[in-house]
Design a protein around this motif. Sequence first.
Motif, PDB file in Angstrom:
ATOM      1  N   VAL A  68      -0.921   5.094  -2.372  1.00  0.00           N
ATOM      2  CA  VAL A  68      -2.122   4.999  -3.145  1.00  0.00           C
ATOM      3  C   VAL A  68      -1.725   5.841  -4.350  1.00  0.00           C
ATOM      4  O   VAL A  68      -1.786   5.266  -5.348  1.00  0.00           O
ATOM      5  N   ALA A 118      -4.112   1.029  -6.083  1.00  0.00           N
ATOM      6  CA  ALA A 118      -4.930   0.259  -5.072  1.00  0.00           C
ATOM      7  C   ALA A 118      -4.238  -0.834  -4.452  1.00  0.00           C
ATOM      8  O   ALA A 118      -4.380  -1.510  -3.679  1.00  0.00           O
ATOM      9  N   GLY A 127      -5.759   4.610  -8.127  1.00  0.00           N
ATOM     10  CA  GLY A 127      -6.409   3.706  -7.076  1.00  0.00           C
ATOM     11  C   GLY A 127      -7.805   4.002  -6.860  1.00  0.00           C
ATOM     12  O   GLY A 127      -8.770   3.339  -6.355  1.00  0.00           O
TER      13      GLY A 127
END
Length: 187
Positions: free
Chosen positions: A23, A28, A101
Amino acid sequence: MTGQRADARRNYARILAVAEAEVAERGADASLEHIARTAGVGSATVRRHFPNRRALLEAVFHERIEALRVRAEALTEAEDSRAALLTWLHELVAYSVSARGFADTLTYEPPSDTPSSCATALEDSGAPLLRRAQRDGAVAPGITPHDLLTLGIGIALATEHHEDPEAQAERLFAVVVEGVSPGGGWG
């Protein structure tokens, strides 16, 4: 995780460590399959621990959410309610900009009506600071914790691909502060 077998606990920890790195690198949209391969487990094992992407992302950011909650709690004792709220919001924005993210995790909406537990935790954390600042007349009464979180997320998302995201986020944060709580400036 209480009651899980030792190998299940090790798998969980390994998956989470790999997910944190993925991440951080890819945001994300990090591939769950790649996370499984890198952790040395099957996709089914990842899904057993994390039934959907949001569950995995929320686990990745759990510690930071908790740190922001603890920080908000500590700031409720500050003498200046406006400064306390803005300090916490500034820290939220700074982390959102620095942690790839994170802002996506707060806005990620799978096909369900279940709100993000990360977003809910942050709104709940900031609410006492906001109420106190509103009670002291330092912040407009109609502003909600959701409004503040949305502004913070918006700044992070808007600056994500900027040449200098931190500096741009600082500038935008100052603009937001003037709109949320005029007259005092920031920084």
